[in-house]
Design a protein around this motif. Structure first.
Motif, PDB file in Angstrom:
ATOM      1  N   GLN A 186      36.505  39.012  52.037  1.00 15.31           N
ATOM      2  CA  GLN A 186      37.619  39.004  51.099  1.00 15.31           C
ATOM      3  C   GLN A 186      37.631  37.746  50.224  1.00 15.31           C
ATOM      4  OE1 GLN A 186      39.597  41.572  50.485  1.00 15.31           O
ATOM      5  NE2 GLN A 186      38.528  42.744  52.016  1.00 15.31           N
ATOM      6  N   GLN A 187      36.629  36.889  50.328  1.00 15.61           N
ATOM      7  CA  GLN A 187      36.561  35.694  49.498  1.00 15.61           C
ATOM      8  C   GLN A 187      35.975  36.068  48.136  1.00 15.61           C
ATOM      9  OE1 GLN A 187      37.874  32.820  50.226  1.00 15.61           O
ATOM     10  NE2 GLN A 187      38.473  33.506  52.261  1.00 15.61           N
ATOM     11  N   ILE A 188      36.835  36.545  47.251  1.00 12.98           N
ATOM     12  CA  ILE A 188      36.387  36.987  45.936  1.00 12.98           C
ATOM     13  C   ILE A 188      36.212  35.764  45.052  1.00 12.98           C
ATOM     14  CG2 ILE A 188      36.943  38.403  43.934  1.00 12.98           C
ATOM     15  CD1 ILE A 188      38.726  40.071  45.846  1.00 12.98           C
ATOM     16  N   PRO A 189      35.009  35.559  44.514  1.00 12.64           N
ATOM     17  CA  PRO A 189      34.772  34.380  43.667  1.00 12.64           C
ATOM     18  C   PRO A 189      35.644  34.399  42.419  1.00 12.64           C
ATOM     19  CG  PRO A 189      32.706  35.430  44.290  1.00 12.64           C
ATOM     20  CD  PRO A 189      33.806  36.347  44.706  1.00 12.64           C
ATOM     21  N   SER A 190      36.099  33.226  42.003  1.00 19.96           N
ATOM     22  CA  SER A 190      36.912  33.140  40.786  1.00 19.96           C
ATOM     23  C   SER A 190      36.037  33.010  39.542  1.00 19.96           C
ATOM     24  CB  SER A 190      37.887  31.969  40.867  1.00 19.96           C
ATOM     25  OG  SER A 190      37.182  30.771  41.062  1.00 19.96           O
ATOM     26  N   ASN A 191      34.825  32.519  39.710  1.00 17.85           N
ATOM     27  CA  ASN A 191      33.880  32.415  38.599  1.00 17.85           C
ATOM     28  C   ASN A 191      33.450  33.829  38.200  1.00 17.85           C
ATOM     29  OD1 ASN A 191      31.055  32.491  37.517  1.00 17.85           O
ATOM     30  ND2 ASN A 191      31.343  30.276  37.554  1.00 17.85           N
ATOM     31  N   PRO A 192      33.609  34.225  36.916  1.00 17.42           N
ATOM     32  CA  PRO A 192      33.296  35.599  36.504  1.00 17.42           C
ATOM     33  C   PRO A 192      31.865  36.042  36.797  1.00 17.42           C
ATOM     34  CG  PRO A 192      34.529  34.487  34.784  1.00 17.42           C
ATOM     35  CD  PRO A 192      34.195  33.451  35.826  1.00 17.42           C
ATOM     36  N   THR A 193      30.889  35.166  36.622  1.00 19.87           N
ATOM     37  CA  THR A 193      29.503  35.530  36.888  1.00 19.87           C
ATOM     38  C   THR A 193      29.288  35.771  38.377  1.00 19.87           C
ATOM     39  OG1 THR A 193      28.801  34.202  35.003  1.00 19.87           O
ATOM     40  CG2 THR A 193      27.098  34.822  36.590  1.00 19.87           C
ATOM     41  N   GLN A 194      29.793  34.887  39.206  1.00 21.65           N
ATOM     42  CA  GLN A 194      29.671  35.060  40.652  1.00 21.65           C
ATOM     43  C   GLN A 194      30.453  36.280  41.128  1.00 21.65           C
ATOM     44  OE1 GLN A 194      31.085  31.315  42.108  1.00 21.65           O
ATOM     45  NE2 GLN A 194      29.088  30.307  41.887  1.00 21.65           N
ATOM     46  N   ARG A 195      31.626  36.511  40.532  1.00 21.60           N
ATOM     47  CA  ARG A 195      32.437  37.670  40.903  1.00 21.60           C
ATOM     48  C   ARG A 195      31.678  38.961  40.612  1.00 21.60           C
ATOM     49  NH1 ARG A 195      37.481  38.154  37.514  1.00 21.60           N
ATOM     50  NH2 ARG A 195      37.804  36.112  38.375  1.00 21.60           N
ATOM     51  N   TRP A 196      31.008  39.028  39.466  1.00 21.20           N
ATOM     52  CA  TRP A 196      30.258  40.225  39.097  1.00 21.20           C
ATOM     53  C   TRP A 196      29.149  40.498  40.111  1.00 21.20           C
ATOM     54  CZ3 TRP A 196      31.206  44.311  36.532  1.00 21.20           C
ATOM     55  CH2 TRP A 196      30.190  45.146  36.115  1.00 21.20           C
ATOM     56  N   GLU A 197      28.431  39.464  40.495  1.00 20.45           N
ATOM     57  CA  GLU A 197      27.373  39.632  41.501  1.00 20.45           C
ATOM     58  C   GLU A 197      27.977  40.033  42.848  1.00 20.45           C
ATOM     59  OE1 GLU A 197      24.157  39.759  40.832  1.00 20.45           O
ATOM     60  OE2 GLU A 197      24.721  39.371  38.743  1.00 20.45           O
ATOM     61  N   TRP A 198      29.129  39.462  43.176  1.00 18.63           N
ATOM     62  CA  TRP A 198      29.816  39.812  44.419  1.00 18.63           C
ATOM     63  C   TRP A 198      30.210  41.282  44.413  1.00 18.63           C
ATOM     64  CZ3 TRP A 198      34.725  41.609  45.598  1.00 18.63           C
ATOM     65  CH2 TRP A 198      35.111  41.508  46.934  1.00 18.63           C
ATOM     66  N   LEU A 199      30.749  41.767  43.286  1.00 18.39           N
ATOM     67  CA  LEU A 199      31.141  43.174  43.174  1.00 18.39           C
ATOM     68  C   LEU A 199      29.942  44.096  43.364  1.00 18.39           C
ATOM     69  CD1 LEU A 199      33.564  42.987  40.126  1.00 18.39           C
ATOM     70  CD2 LEU A 199      34.185  43.567  42.475  1.00 18.39           C
TER      71      LEU A 199
END
Length: 117
Positions: free
Chosen positions: A3-16
């Motif tokens: 549940q640690q969703i990255p706040s950085n948009p690039t990292q968030r996209w890779e996380w998704l």
């Protein structure tokens, strides 16, 4: 699911993308399920796209606000620069041209879509 969703948009996209793959899905499979092009799902990376944000969040079992807090209000409505813009095209009536738009607010439509999700 982490549940640690990255706040950085690039990292968030890779996380998704990683979370979708870990569930046996992908952005491509999601686009096929929704009946849209792969580019439509990819657009959420660059610009607010409430319909795709809802679909991705639902697939992951999360709320869109949890994934994109900067794009969603706490009440479940998207933060919109153009609040009267429809999310989907309505069926054109014979006496109306396709470019005619309804200027009514979409708040009730957004809330109904949130309840259904």
């Amino acid at each position: 699911m982490n549940q640690q969703i990255p706040s950085n948009p690039t990292q968030r996209w890779e996380w998704l993308k990683y979370q979708l793959r870990s569930q046996g899905s992908s952005l491509r499979k999601l686009s096929d399920e929704l009946g849209v092009t792969g580019n439509a799902v990819q657009m959420v990376k660059y610009t607010p796209y409430p319909r795709m944000e809802r679909a991705i969040a639902k697939k992951l079992g999360l709320s869109p606000h949890a994934v994109w807090p900067e794009r969603w209000n706490h009440d479940g409505t998207p933060c919109r620069e153009r609040p009267n813009r429809a999310e989907k095209l309505t069926v054109a009536k014979p006496h109306k041209r396709l470019c005619d738009k309804d200027s009514a607010s979409n708040v009730s439509t957004h809330r109904q879509m949130v309840r259904e999700a």
